[in-house]
Design an enzyme around this catalytic site. Structure first.
Site, short mmCIF file in Angstrom:
data_model
loop_
_atom_site.label_atom_id
_atom_site.label_comp_id
_atom_site.label_asym_id
_atom_site.label_seq_id
_atom_site.Cartn_x
_atom_site.Cartn_y
_atom_site.Cartn_z
N HIS A 154 36.82 41.16 48.62
CA HIS A 154 37.37 40.74 47.34
C HIS A 154 38.04 41.90 46.62
O HIS A 154 37.87 43.06 47.00
CB HIS A 154 36.27 40.15 46.44
CG HIS A 154 35.84 38.78 46.83
ND1 HIS A 154 35.00 38.54 47.90
CD2 HIS A 154 36.13 37.56 46.31
CE1 HIS A 154 34.79 37.23 48.01
NE2 HIS A 154 35.47 36.62 47.06
N LYS A 158 35.84 42.65 40.98
CA LYS A 158 34.76 41.67 41.08
C LYS A 158 33.43 42.32 40.71
O LYS A 158 33.12 43.43 41.15
CB LYS A 158 34.69 41.09 42.49
CG LYS A 158 33.70 39.94 42.64
CD LYS A 158 33.87 39.24 43.96
CE LYS A 158 32.87 38.10 44.14
NZ LYS A 158 32.97 37.08 43.08
#
Length: 265
Positions: A154, A158
């Site tokens: 990701h 995040k």
């Protein structure tokens, strides 16, 4: 019927995409937003936001008590998502939660509250339909390939690791997989963390880099073969089909559902 929707996290990447989607749907109406700043302003007052006169609240309880709505869409951060969703259900709103990082205890508490209130609530670790299928395929494969590693990748902003998608994938895998400790029984890490997180013998590795959005590989090993199931989201529009589906579906539910796979036909 027009669904009146309150969105939490309007300035976030997912929040912006969801607001644009809602504004373009004939059966949906954005009626308020919850944000950690900008209390008392209108959405149109915020740079980069659509020119719509929708009020912004910092206090979710005040928002739900002041604004008539049908559905609460939670897309903010784990620290406040649980409280916001509790307040929504207590005030008679159905909820769709896309914020990852909720604990199993929090999900359990929300399930009890939704049941008591007879209100639909959908918690979705991932709204991308392809990601949901990836999890279902992985669950089926785990019956035949118990040696498994998960690599989730990701963007570097995040907040939680591993991702909610990886945790949900693992939960589904463990429903069908026989218990097995994957790897050599005497292996030792010469650099701590090299083998990633380990739950029930399944290793999860989290990658956080700029340029990524949301990506996951589930790798299965067997005698003379490997199987890799992969899903990639290249932009946040990939999640909007699922968000729209969940907003329409939650209005039909009277209980909490965890995972999009449980509401897809």
């Amino acid at each position: 019927m027009t669904l009146k929707i309150i969105v939490s996290g309007p300035r976030g990447r997912m929040g912006k995409e969801a607001i644009n989607m809602i504004l373009n749907e004939e059966n949906m109406e954005l009626v308020a937003c919850i944000d950690r700043i900008n209390n008392g302003k209108m959405l149109a007052d915020i740079d980069g936001m659509p020119d719509v006169h929708v009020p912004i609240f910092v206090d979710s309880k005040q928002c739900f008590e002041s604004i008539k709505a049908d559905i609460f869409l939670e897309l903010s951060i784990p620290d406040v998502a649980f409280t916001h969703t509790v307040n929504a259900l207590k005030n008679g709103l159905r909820a769709v939660v896309g914020t990852s990082g909720l604990t199993k205890e929090q999900i359990h508490d929300l399930k009890i509250l939704a049941f008591e209130k007879e209100l639909g609530c959908i918690i979705a670790p991932n709204f991308a339909i392809g990601a949901v299928l990836m999890m279902q395929f992985a669950q089926k494969a785990a019956r035949y390939f118990p040696d498994i590693e998960i690599i989730e990748k990701h963007h570097d902003k995040k907040l939680d690791a591993p991702s909610g998608t990886a945790i949900k994938t693992l939960d589904m895998i463990l429903e069908t997989r026989e218990d097995k400790e994957q790897g050599h029984p005497n292996e030792k890490e010469t650099l701590q963390g090299a083998r990633g997180a380990n739950q029930s013998g399944v290793h999860i590795h989290s990658v956080r880099l700029p340029g990524l959005i949301a990506h996951q590989e589930v790798i299965f090993g067997g005698l003379g073969q490997t199987l890799t199931i992969t899903h990639d989201s290249y932009n946040r529009q990939s999640f909007m089909t699922g968000v729209k589906f969940a907003l329409n579906k939650v209005n039909e539910l009277t209980e909490l559902v965890y995972g999009m796979e449980n509401i897809l036909d």
